[in-house]
Structure formats: C-alpha cells, structure tokens
Motif scaffolding. Structure first.
Motif, mmCIF file in Angstrom:
data_model
loop_
_atom_site.group_PDB
_atom_site.id
_atom_site.type_symbol
_atom_site.label_atom_id
_atom_site.label_comp_id
_atom_site.label_asym_id
_atom_site.label_seq_id
_atom_site.Cartn_x
_atom_site.Cartn_y
_atom_site.Cartn_z
ATOM 1 N N GLU A 34 31.927 38.364 35.434
ATOM 2 C CA GLU A 34 30.906 39.361 35.096
ATOM 3 C C GLU A 34 30.132 39.794 36.335
ATOM 4 N N ARG A 35 29.751 38.833 37.160
ATOM 5 C CA ARG A 35 28.986 39.139 38.366
ATOM 6 C C ARG A 35 29.824 39.963 39.338
ATOM 7 N N ARG A 36 31.108 39.640 39.473
ATOM 8 C CA ARG A 36 31.961 40.391 40.388
ATOM 9 C C ARG A 36 32.214 41.799 39.851
ATOM 10 N N VAL A 37 32.383 41.927 38.548
ATOM 11 C CA VAL A 37 32.552 43.252 37.930
ATOM 12 C C VAL A 37 31.330 44.120 38.216
ATOM 13 N N LEU A 38 30.143 43.538 38.038
ATOM 14 C CA LEU A 38 28.925 44.296 38.296
ATOM 15 C C LEU A 38 28.830 44.698 39.761
ATOM 16 N N TRP A 39 29.172 43.776 40.667
ATOM 17 C CA TRP A 39 29.129 44.107 42.089
ATOM 18 C C TRP A 39 30.085 45.260 42.408
ATOM 19 N N LEU A 40 31.320 45.171 41.969
ATOM 20 C CA LEU A 40 32.295 46.204 42.284
ATOM 21 C C LEU A 40 31.888 47.557 41.703
ATOM 22 N N ALA A 41 31.426 47.557 40.455
ATOM 23 C CA ALA A 41 31.000 48.820 39.842
ATOM 24 C C ALA A 41 29.859 49.445 40.630
ATOM 25 N N THR B 49 20.480 45.372 25.269
ATOM 26 C CA THR B 49 20.683 45.234 26.710
ATOM 27 C C THR B 49 19.494 45.838 27.451
ATOM 28 N N ILE B 50 19.533 45.698 28.756
ATOM 29 C CA ILE B 50 18.548 46.360 29.610
ATOM 30 C C ILE B 50 19.294 47.201 30.625
ATOM 31 N N LYS B 51 18.877 48.426 30.776
ATOM 32 C CA LYS B 51 19.523 49.329 31.719
ATOM 33 C C LYS B 51 19.228 48.848 33.132
ATOM 34 N N GLY B 52 20.284 48.648 33.914
ATOM 35 C CA GLY B 52 20.119 48.137 35.272
ATOM 36 C C GLY B 52 20.106 46.628 35.340
ATOM 37 N N HIS B 53 20.538 45.956 34.282
ATOM 38 C CA HIS B 53 20.497 44.488 34.237
ATOM 39 C C HIS B 53 21.228 43.886 35.438
ATOM 40 N N GLY B 54 20.556 42.945 36.099
ATOM 41 C CA GLY B 54 21.148 42.287 37.258
ATOM 42 C C GLY B 54 20.937 43.012 38.563
ATOM 43 N N LEU B 55 20.302 44.195 38.504
ATOM 44 C CA LEU B 55 20.035 44.979 39.709
ATOM 45 C C LEU B 55 18.533 45.110 39.922
ATOM 46 N N ALA B 56 18.149 45.489 41.125
ATOM 47 C CA ALA B 56 16.724 45.609 41.453
ATOM 48 C C ALA B 56 16.039 46.693 40.637
ATOM 49 N N SER C 181 19.249 50.912 47.375
ATOM 50 C CA SER C 181 19.161 51.247 48.796
ATOM 51 C C SER C 181 20.211 50.454 49.574
ATOM 52 N N PRO C 182 20.529 50.883 50.787
ATOM 53 C CA PRO C 182 21.486 50.107 51.594
ATOM 54 C C PRO C 182 21.062 48.656 51.760
ATOM 55 N N GLU C 183 19.756 48.428 51.903
ATOM 56 C CA GLU C 183 19.267 47.054 52.054
ATOM 57 C C GLU C 183 19.502 46.264 50.774
ATOM 58 N N GLN C 184 19.296 46.891 49.620
ATOM 59 C CA GLN C 184 19.523 46.206 48.352
ATOM 60 C C GLN C 184 21.016 45.927 48.135
ATOM 61 N N ILE C 185 21.862 46.840 48.568
ATOM 62 C CA ILE C 185 23.309 46.605 48.492
ATOM 63 C C ILE C 185 23.682 45.387 49.344
ATOM 64 N N ASP C 186 23.122 45.316 50.543
ATOM 65 C CA ASP C 186 23.421 44.172 51.420
ATOM 66 C C ASP C 186 22.994 42.869 50.761
ATOM 67 N N GLU C 187 21.810 42.869 50.152
ATOM 68 C CA GLU C 187 21.320 41.657 49.485
ATOM 69 C C GLU C 187 22.220 41.284 48.308
#
Length: 785
Positions: A19-26, A321-328, A341-347
C-alpha cells in the motif's frame, strides 16, 4: 475467487508495505508529469484523490479480486491503478514517466488507449460508476442464453461526489438492474468534491437511497483501533462525539497535530470524552481519532467478503477515507489539484526507504511483497481479447421491396423480425429500449424472441395484446425504464460482451430520435470504449408533425455524422433499411467495424422510385451504392437547359423528386442525389486527399460524392434538403466547388400535418423549386453569395 490460497487473508504487514509503495508511485508519477517543464499548460493530476483510494485498491487487487472480475477505477485514481499494474508486472517501467503524454498513460483509465488496458474507461463522471452494473446485467443475460461462464464479480470504485450525477440513480432504480448480486459499488467517502468539503453529514441520506432501492449496504467507517476504543468503558460517548462532528471539523483534524488537534477535537466534547482523551498523548490521540475504515486493510477485506455473501442483490460499500491520506496535504479542503513540493517529495521518498536511483523500482522478487505482486500479476492481468467470430449475417433479410408504401421504421421492424429466424444470427440478437419498444416497431422481434428476465415472470396481459411479453430467461429483449442514459449504457456493455464475457452479441437499441440527446453522454462513452452496437433513432425530424416541437429532432443528424467510431445512415426506402441493417450487424463483428446509427421515420413512402432504380441499375449494384452512402435517384435529361442538383436524404426523397419534376416542367434540368449515409459520403470526400509519391503535389482520389455528381454537373448549383438542421449538409457545395442553397429545419417545430410543417420550415417541394430558381438566377447573374 480471491488471490490468496484457500481464501486465507494475506499478511497485513505485507499488504501495508505494498500500500505504501503504491501510494508513493502514484504520487511520484503525478509529480514527475507536472515538473517536466515541456508544456505550456498545467499537466494536472490528483495526488490527494489517488491517496484516498490507495488502501481500497490495495485491498481489492492484492486480497480480493480474481482474473474473471471486472473493475471500474475512479477517474482521479488512475495513477494508483498504473502503480498497481507496474508492481504486478503488466506495465513497463518506461510508462511511469509518461503520464498525460502522447503515447503514454492517459489522464483517466482508458480501455482503448492505456497500455495496461483497464476493464472500463472512466473519466466522464458517473458513467464509470454504473458501467460494471450494466456489464453484470450483460453477464447475467449471457449466462441465461449460452450457459454459465463461471463466477465473475463487477466492481465500481466511485468518488462520493460522483453520486451527484443523476445517471447513477437512474441506473440504480431501473428494474433491469435489480438482483445483481455479483455487483459491488465501493464509494470513496472522503466528503470532498472538486473545490469544497461537502457540507453536512450526507452519508445517512445516501445509504437510505440504496436501501430503498433494495441494495445491501455495508460500511467501513472506523478502523480497528477506533472500533476497539468504542468497546472500552466510555467508548460509546467517544463514538457519539465523532459521529456528531461536521465533515469540515473532522477533516481539519488531519491537517493539525499536537495541542491544536486536541483543542479542535474536544470542541463541544462532554466530560467523558475529555477523560478518554486525557489518557492519550497528542500523537496517540491523533493516531486514534483519525483511524478511518477506508484505510484499514483488514476491515476492507472483510467488508468486501461480506458483499460476496449477498448473492441476490447488489451491494454498496461506504468506505470512509480522507483525501490526501498519507500525504502532507491530508485534510486540506483545497487539496484536490494540489501537488507536493519537491522537498515533500524528497521526504516521502526517504520515508519509503528509497532514493533517486531506486525510486521507480519494483519490490525484490524474493521478498514477501514481491512474491505477492508476482502472484497477483499472473492471476489478474488483463488478457488481450480474441477476435469476434464471423456470424452468417445475410446481405439482406427480405426480398427487395418495390411496391406499395411503407416507412423506414416499419421496414426496420420487419427486417429485424426476419433476422430473428436466421440460424446463427437470431440467437445472438438482443434488443433493448427505454419503454418504447412497441412504438419503435420492435413488436415483431419481441413476439418471436420474447422479453428477457433472469426469472420467469407473468406476462401482464401480453397474450391479450397478441405479443409474447411474458418475461423469462430465454427472452432476447431487455426492456428498460424511461432512461436514455440507461439505454446507451446497456448498449455499450452489450457491445463489449465478447471482450468481457466471451460471447458475441448483436445489440440493437431503439429510442425516440429527439431523445438521443438525453443519452448522448452515455452514447459517447460506449463509442469511446470501442463497443459495437446498432441504435435506431425513430421517428426523426419534423415529419412526426402532429407530435409537436418537443418530439421533433433537428440536430441528431449532425451528432451521428460527427461522432467517432459510428456510422450514421438515413435511408428512405424499405430495402435500403434491410441492406443497411444487415451491414450494420456485420460491422459489429468486424475488427475494423463501427457502431451504427439509423435515423428513421414513421412516414410511409411510395416504393416505386426505388423500383425504377433497381430496374435500371440492378439490385446488387444498387446495394453497393446504398452501403457506400448514396446513389442517383433521378437523372436529369441531357440537353442544353440550365440545370440544378438536388441532394436529399431520408424522408425528404418524395419532396426532392416532386420538385425535380416541377422544375423539369419549367425548363430546368434537375437530378436528384439521395444520400443513404451522408456520413460515409463525407468521410469518403474527407479521406480523398493523398500525398503523391512521385512529387510533393497533393492529389485527390475520386470520392463517393464526385462519383454521384459527375464533372459535367459540378458547375450547377446545389440545393440540399434535409429534415434536420440545414447545416448538416452544408458542406456539399464547398466539397464540389459549387454554389449551394441549404434547406432544413432551423427553428423549433409545432403541431400540424406533414405538409404544414414542411411548408413552415421551408423543406417542401415548393421551397426546393424556389431555391433552385434563385440559385440559377444568381448563377446566371454572376452574383457571389
């Protein structure tokens, strides 16, 4: 039916890793698309909407669905779908950096344009939500007629805002879709639409709608941690407090932390809730109160399985659900089109344990996650469809009609009834209509083949009407309620029956022609999905004169000519209908075929003019002309008199012939060209340009239009007449380089006789004559329009 051996649940830790990898790739797929810097406009993508679906889709693909199941993916979650298909081996890595690019991944799931072919195209909101419902109906029909094809489930992944679309409720309410226990709609209840948090608590009202429609209603509302807390002493007050929170207030909890979260959560809380909260530190409190069921993999799997147990009715799952779940951006009411943001992607990349050199990698194939992905890939990947079978469709179902008077609508009904008796064809025909089957002349076919129901039902007086109306599993007509959207949704899924269910059907639908426009969105959707079907819009135009303007169509001819993957016909004579319908059904099975739209009329027309052409040309040669798009219905005598070419289509043939005869009496040569398919004639002209291989010169191949109007007549003025908007044939003059006067229906109609309406709209024989004389006068005077 699940991907897990013997129905056992997979390891939840492995699922959470996937699930975490799916979210990252998407998320990264969208990020990369928007930071390429090679576009002048915003690329777009929906990181927040994808995030709210990552858990649901992980649970489905890696713990529930099997190879026979069909899923429609929520449009804005397409990157999640592509991420899953990549991890399971169906999508090449190169596509991950080609979202919304030419030849790359489409903005929304597309079964015709994406490399990892989806079961259903989505994107036009509300249509993908019910496409699997009509596919389930098609599967039930196929199993009734050709034997069971094994178990299959049909699943729609839907955003809660999609339920604002009226076509969803039309589909849910239609009697034809009742009892489909193999269909489940999963609603991503993130309580946000495009630009707002949906006010109030609407889920209760929505659940009641489904319950009243006879559906099984399930929910994944709170996760296992919250559910356990509710069972503790004082937990019932905690549950009541959270239930009572407005959507806006609850959603805000995801965007805050620490003391701010505690303060906001405890607004209007009673002492029992405060005491419960005092037992937890700030981080633990947030972890608990934001534990939604739509992100609890174990709960989702159990909920999906509970729907499988409901075999006699459709199911709906409300997954909170929550829109944006797992993201900043989680919980931000303006996050619909927001990007990390690019910084958030890096994190985020670092938190997943990846770096820039490994960010697109699949799992180690020997890891638990890698093995599960490989197992799912071998089971669920979409198979390429096999070619549709060639059916023994005749070139004509009846003998050539050359006498008497009949309408194209009546001819359509007779031809279809005759085809019902053709071995290898009749059993594959399936008709449908939105409660207009008898008034569109399907009665003869229904009387032979019956009405479909998956269970035997009473005929409700059908025998008294001399119709075989008793519904049963052997019937081949599916009667719908008065919903043109449902008609085209069903036609679209019947037209994909071979691809989805392994059985080739010949779907034919009828609808009152003016109401084609009511179902236009679903009509386009079916064509975009490459479904093949035949639809007859009848009666068309103001020629249905007594019915008044509300039942008189004017722009449907243009719609038929302009839609891709569709061929539009407008015949005038009975045998034309026969040849066209047989060819249209043959097109349904061709790899390069198209759907067909027949614009028909209830006006009886004398068949003698057609008989004259048969006598002069021969039936086989005339049939080729009819299917190519048109023929010369009347040749002008060859002499030195001034001349004009009258071009007509459909029911205006008698007026065109009458005008030509009157012009002849006034000393004017008048030929009549009858277009059986203005669409095919236009495409022949449009496709006639070619680059010369011997030079840079552009050359034109002879088009059908140029064959119909020989060089000796191309300097003559053209008068076109159509029981439709005048612009529908307005291209003819420019195509031939001739002056043209276009006659058609450019105003709303009213009640009256056919003669009344033709005169009012200026398409009667007298109007044609006047237009021809004006055209000749201006031509002689050298007047430019």
């Amino acid at each position: 039916m699940t991907n897990v051996a013997d129905g056992a649940s997979p390891d939840l830790d492995t699922l959470r890793e996937i699930e975490r990898r799916v979210l990252w790739l998407a998320t990264r797929i969208i990020d990369h698309a928007n930071r390429r810097g090679d576009t002048d406009v915003k690329v777009g993508g929906h990181q927040a909407s994808s995030a709210s679906m990552a858990s649901i889709m992980t649970a489905l693909w890696f713990a529930h669905i099997g190879s026979a199941d069909k899923v429609a993916v929520k449009p804005h979650a397409s990157p999640v779908y592509h991420a899953i298909k990549y991890l399971t081996g169906e999508l090449d890595r190169s596509y991950l950096t080609k979202l919304r690019q030419r030849g790359g991944l489409q903005a929304y799931p597309s079964r015709t344009k994406d490399p990892d072919v989806s079961d259903f195209s989505t994107g036009s909101v509300g249509l993908g939500a019910v496409a699997p419902l009509f596919s389930a109906l098609t599967r039930r029909y196929v199993d009734s007629h050709f034997g069971t094809h094994g178990d299959a489930r049909f699943i729609a992944l839907v955003g809660d805002a999609e339920l604002d679309e009226g076509n969803v409720w039309e589909a849910i309410a239609d009697p034809a879709t009742q009892g489909l226990g193999n269909f489940t709609m999963v609603i991503d209840l993130n309580r946000q639409s495009l630009d707002r948090v949906i006010p109030d608590i609407a889920a209760t009202r929505l659940k009641q709608f489904f319950t009243d429609a006879g559906w099984h209603v399930a929910e994944a509302k709170y996760g296992s941690r919250l559910s356990a807390a509710f069972a503790e002493p004082g937990g019932e007050t905690l549950e009541a407090h959270i239930d009572a929170m407005p959507n806006e207030a609850y959603q805000e909890l995801f965007a805050v932390s620490g003391p701010d979260l505690r303060r906001k959560f405890l607004v209007d809380a009673d002492d029992a809730v405060r005491r419960f909260a005092d037992r937890l530190d700030d981080d633990a409190l947030k972890h608990l109160v934001t534990d939604l069921g739509g992100h609890d993999l174990g709960l989702l799997i159990d909920t999906f399985r509970s729907c499988d147990a409901e075999v006699d009715r459709p199911s709906v799952v409300f997954a909170y659900t929550i829109k944006g779940h797992g993201l900043a951006m989680a919980g931000d009411p303006m996050n619909h089109a927001a990007l990390l943001s690019p910084e958030q992607i890096d994190e985020f990349r670092t938190s997943v344990g990846l770096d820039e050199s490994t960010e697109w990698d699949r799992f180690d194939p020997d890891s638990p996650a890698g093995r599960l992905c490989r197992s799912v890939g071998s089971e669920v990947n979409n198979a390429l469809p096999t070619p549709r079978p060639t059916l023994p469709i005749p070139t004509a179902a009846r003998s050539v009609t050359t006498n008497g008077s009949t309408s194209t609508q009546e001819a359509f009904g007779r031809v279809l009834a005759s085809l019902a008796d053709v071995a290898g064809v009749g059993e594959r025909l399936v008709t449908t209509a939105p409660d207009v089957s008898i008034s569109t002349n399907l009665g003869g076919f229904i009387n032979k083949r019956g009405v479909y129901s998956h269970v035997e039902r009473a005929d409700h007086g059908g025998a008294e009407r001399l119709l075989k109306w008793a519904p049963g599993p052997g019937g081949q007509h599916i009667e719908l309620g008065i919903s043109e959207m449902n008609l085209f949704m069903l036609l679209g899924q019947l037209g994909l029956s071979h691809d989805h269910h392994g059985e080739h059907l010949l779907p034919v639908g009828t609808v009152y022609d003016p109401f084609v426009l009511r179902g236009l969105d679903a009509f386009i959707y079916g064509l975009y999905n490459d479904a093949k079907f035949v639809v007859a819009g009848t009666p068309a135009g103001v020629t249905l004169a007594p019915e008044g303007g509300a039942h008189q169509s004017t722009i449907t001819a243009s719609v038929g000519a302009e839609l891709p993957n569709l061929t539009y016909f407008e015949p005038a004579f009975a045998t034309e209908v026969d040849w066209i319908l047989c060819d249209a059904l043959d097109q349904v099975g061709r790899a390069d075929g198209s759907s067909s739209y027949l614009r028909l009329s209830t006006r009886p027309i004398d068949q003698q003019p057609f008989a004259s052409v048969v006598e002069s040309m021969g039936a086989e040669r005339l049939r080729a002309h009819v299917l190519a798009g048109g023929y010369r219905l009347r040749d002008a005598p060859s002499d030195d008199r001034p001349g004009v070419t009258i071009v007509t289509t459909g029911v205006m043939a008698p007026e065109a012939l009458a005008a030509a005869a009157e012009l002849d009496g006034e000393g004017v040569q008048a030929s009549v060209v009858h277009l059986t398919s203005p669409d095919r004639v236009y495409r022949s002209w449009r496709d006639g340009f070619a680059q010369s291989t011997a030079s840079a010169r552009i050359v034109r191949r002879p088009s059908r239009l140029h064959r119909l109007v020989p060089a000796s007549e191309r300097r003559r003025p053209i008068v076109s007449v159509h029981d439709a908007a005048s612009h529908s044939l307005a291209w003819l003059g420019s195509a031939l380089g001739a002056r043209q006067y276009t006659l058609g229906v450019d105003r709303f109609g009213e009640s009256g006789t056919i003669a009344d309406l033709h005169e009012i709209t200026g398409i009667d024989a007298g109007s044609i004559v006047n237009a021809a004389l004006i055209a000749l006068s201006e031509h002689d005077d050298g007047i430019d329009e």
